[in-house]
Design a protein around this motif. Structure first.
Motif, short mmCIF file in Angstrom:
data_model
loop_
_atom_site.label_atom_id
_atom_site.label_comp_id
_atom_site.label_asym_id
_atom_site.label_seq_id
_atom_site.Cartn_x
_atom_site.Cartn_y
_atom_site.Cartn_z
N UNK A 88 41.87 33.49 31.19
CA UNK A 88 41.98 32.60 30.17
C UNK A 88 41.92 31.17 30.44
N UNK A 89 40.64 30.54 30.26
CA UNK A 89 40.58 29.41 30.70
C UNK A 89 41.10 28.17 30.15
N UNK A 90 41.74 28.68 28.88
CA UNK A 90 42.59 27.62 28.10
C UNK A 90 44.00 27.77 28.40
N UNK A 91 44.34 28.55 29.19
CA UNK A 91 45.88 28.69 29.80
C UNK A 91 46.36 27.44 30.24
N UNK A 92 47.38 27.25 29.64
CA UNK A 92 48.25 25.95 30.07
C UNK A 92 49.50 26.19 31.02
N UNK A 93 49.69 26.07 32.14
CA UNK A 93 50.64 26.32 33.15
C UNK A 93 52.15 25.94 32.42
N UNK A 94 53.21 26.84 32.42
CA UNK A 94 54.16 26.63 31.75
C UNK A 94 55.41 25.75 32.90
N UNK A 122 54.36 26.44 36.98
CA UNK A 122 53.33 25.43 36.98
C UNK A 122 52.13 25.71 37.64
N UNK A 123 52.40 26.78 38.61
CA UNK A 123 51.28 26.90 39.49
C UNK A 123 50.30 28.23 39.08
N UNK A 124 49.11 28.15 38.70
CA UNK A 124 48.36 29.34 38.44
C UNK A 124 48.48 30.26 39.66
N UNK A 125 48.04 31.33 39.28
CA UNK A 125 48.16 32.47 40.58
C UNK A 125 46.52 33.00 40.46
N UNK A 126 46.02 32.98 41.68
CA UNK A 126 44.75 33.46 41.85
C UNK A 126 44.62 34.78 42.53
N UNK A 127 44.05 35.48 42.07
CA UNK A 127 44.27 36.88 42.45
C UNK A 127 42.83 37.30 43.41
N UNK A 128 43.10 37.86 44.58
CA UNK A 128 41.96 37.98 45.32
C UNK A 128 41.63 39.69 45.69
N UNK A 130 51.06 37.85 33.87
CA UNK A 130 50.81 37.18 32.50
C UNK A 130 51.93 37.27 31.65
N UNK A 131 52.45 38.29 31.58
CA UNK A 131 53.78 38.56 30.87
C UNK A 131 54.83 37.82 31.35
N UNK A 132 54.85 37.28 32.55
CA UNK A 132 55.88 36.50 33.08
C UNK A 132 55.65 35.22 32.88
N UNK A 133 54.56 34.56 32.24
CA UNK A 133 54.47 33.38 31.86
C UNK A 133 53.36 32.72 32.84
N UNK A 134 52.75 33.24 33.78
CA UNK A 134 51.65 32.78 34.75
C UNK A 134 50.45 32.50 34.16
N UNK A 135 49.89 31.61 34.37
CA UNK A 135 48.53 31.41 34.16
C UNK A 135 47.74 32.45 35.38
N UNK A 136 46.98 33.41 34.93
CA UNK A 136 46.32 34.12 35.98
C UNK A 136 45.06 34.10 36.25
N UNK A 137 44.31 33.89 37.33
CA UNK A 137 42.91 34.13 37.20
C UNK A 137 42.23 34.81 38.62
N UNK A 178 40.97 22.40 37.67
CA UNK A 178 40.25 21.58 36.76
C UNK A 178 40.62 21.85 35.55
N UNK A 179 40.46 23.31 35.30
CA UNK A 179 40.76 23.80 34.02
C UNK A 179 42.24 23.55 33.50
N UNK A 180 43.20 23.80 34.50
CA UNK A 180 44.71 23.87 34.27
C UNK A 180 45.31 22.36 34.36
N UNK A 181 44.62 21.67 35.13
CA UNK A 181 45.26 20.42 35.55
C UNK A 181 46.48 20.71 36.80
N UNK A 182 46.58 21.93 37.19
CA UNK A 182 47.30 21.97 38.21
C UNK A 182 47.22 21.35 39.54
N UNK A 183 47.96 20.70 40.12
CA UNK A 183 47.95 20.40 41.76
C UNK A 183 47.80 21.53 42.57
N UNK A 184 48.42 22.67 42.43
CA UNK A 184 48.64 23.54 43.57
C UNK A 184 48.34 25.16 42.68
#
Length: 318
Positions: A55-61, A65-71, A90-97, A136-142
Motif C-alpha cells: 500500500x504505497x499510501x501507507x503512513x508509518x505509525x 515508524x519503520x516499514x517492513x520489507x519482506x524478501x 499489517x494488523x499490528x500497524x506496520x507498513x508492509x512492502x 521515498x513513499x513513506x518518508x521513513x529514514x530506516x
C-alpha cells in the motif's frame, strides 16, 4: 421544542454521524491471517501482492515508524511466500512492502512470476532500489527486513554491499542459509556440484543463475562472509540487529544449523527449543504461529509478548 433547538439537535446528530463515518473510514484495516501458505488467491493471482502489503499510501505509525520489507525465497514471490506474515504485520500497524526479485522474464506466464532465479548480486541490487522506493513513499529514514531462505542471503548482501547498512535497522531471518545448503558432497562442502560447471552457473542451470550460489563453496557466499573492519563474524553489519529463526526439521537448508551464526548483534532461535509441537519444515516456518511470534518480538523488542506453542504441521504451517 423550538425550531432553533430542533435545528441544534439535527446539527449535532449530523456531526456525530459524520464523525462516526470518519472514524470508520480511517480505522486500521484488519486482514484475515491464514496460517497456511497455500491460500486460493496466491494460486489464482501469481502477480498480486499478499493482503496488507504494498500500500504505497501507507503512513508509518508512531508505534512502528519503520516499514517492513519482506524478501521471499527461491522459487517464490511477493505474494505466495507472505500470505501469513504480511497480513499479520499489517494488523499490528506496520507498513508492509514486498518485491518479487530475480524473475526470469524469458519464461512463459505464469512462470515469469517466479522469483529468486537471477544472480543473487543482481537481486540484491533490485532490493536496494525497492527499499529506496519504500523510503521515498513513506518518508521513513530506516526500514526493517524480514527475509525467508534465499531472501536472507539477498537481503544481507544488499546490507553489506549496496548501502543497506545505513538504512536497515532490524534484519529478521526465517530459515536462513548463511553457510549455504546441500553440504553433503565427498568433501562436505558442495564443491562436487560446482565442479560440474563454472560458478557463474548459467551453463549449469540456465533458467536459475542464482541456484548454485547458495552452495557452501560458492564465490557468492565467500564474499558474503568476507571480513572487514566493519563486520561481525565476517557476516553481519554491526549497525543492524539480526534475529535468525530456524527449524530443526529444515529439509532444504542442510544442515539446519547453516543459519546459526553468533555475534554481539545476533540472536539465534530454534523454534523447537521452546515448542516441541512445532514440526515446521523449511516452507511451513513462514506460516508458523510460533515462528511468526518470534518475528513480532524481533521487530518490536520493547513490546515483547509470549510466543504461542501450538501444533505446526510440515508443509502447511499452523
Amino acid at each position: 421544542m423550538s425550531a432553533f433547538r430542533s435545528m441544534l439537535v439535527v446539527v449535532a446528530g449530523l456531526a456525530l454521524l459524520i464523525g462516526s463515518s470518519r472514524a470508520t473510514a480511517t480505522a486500521e484495516p484488519q486482514y484475515p491471517v491464514p496460517y497456511d501458505l497455500f491460500v486460493q488467491d496466491a494460486v489464482r493471482d501469481p502477480y498480486g501482492s499478499a493482503a496488507g502489503s504494498n500500500d504505497w499510501n501507507c503512513v508509518p505509525s508512531a508505534a512502528h515508524p519503520e516499514p517492513v520489507v519482506l524478501l521471499h525465497g527461491l522459487g517464490a514471490n511477493r505474494f505466495n511466500m507472505f500470505t501469513t506474515i504480511s497480513p499479520l504485520l499489517a494488523n499490528e500497524g506496520y507498513c508492509v512492502f514486498a518485491p518479487t526479485f530475480g524473475e526470469n522474464a524469458s519464461l512463459p506466464a505464469p512462470f515469469d512470476s517466479v522469483g529468486g532465479l537471477g544472480r543473487l548480486e543482481d537481486s540484491a541490487a533490485e532490493v536496494g532500489e525497492f527499499v529506496e522506493r519504500v523510503r521515498t513513499a513513506t518518508g521513513a529514514q530506516k526500514v526493517s527486513i524480514v527475509g525467508v531462505s534465499e531472501g536472507t542471503l539477498v537481503g544481507n548482501y544488499y546490507v553489506k554491499y549496496f548501502g543497506g547498512a545505513h538504512v536497515v535497522d532490524k534484519f529478521v531471518s526465517l530459515g536462513p542459509a548463511w553457510r549455504g545448503t546441500l553440504g553433503t558432497g565427498p568433501n562436505g562442502d558442495g564443491q562436487w556440484i560446482l565442479d560440474l560447471a563454472p560458478d557463474d552457473a548459467r551453463t549449469l542451470i540456465p533458467f536459475c543463475a542464482g541456484c548454485p550460489q547458495g552452495l557452501p563453496a560458492s564465490d557468492f557466499l565467500a564474499k558474503l562472509w568476507a571480513s572487514d573492519a566493519g563486520s561481525y563474524a565476517g557476516l553481519y553489519a554491526p549497525s543492524v540487529t539480526y534475529t535468525n529463526i530456524m527449524t530443526r526439521y529444515d529439509q532444504l537448508v542442510i544442515p539446519y544449523t547453516s543459519g546459526y551464526a553468533e555475534a554481539p548483534n545476533a540472536t539465534n532461535i530454534f523454534v523447537q527449543d521452546q515448542c516441541s509441537q512445532d514440526y515446521s519444515d523449511h516452507l511451513a516456518i513462514a506460516a508458523s504461529r510460533v515462528a511468526t511470534g518470534y518475528v513480532l518480538n524481533a521487530l518490536d523488542s520493547e513490546s515483547t509478548r509470549a510466543v504461542p506453542c501450538v501444533l505446526v504441521t510440515p508443509f502447511h504451517g499452523g
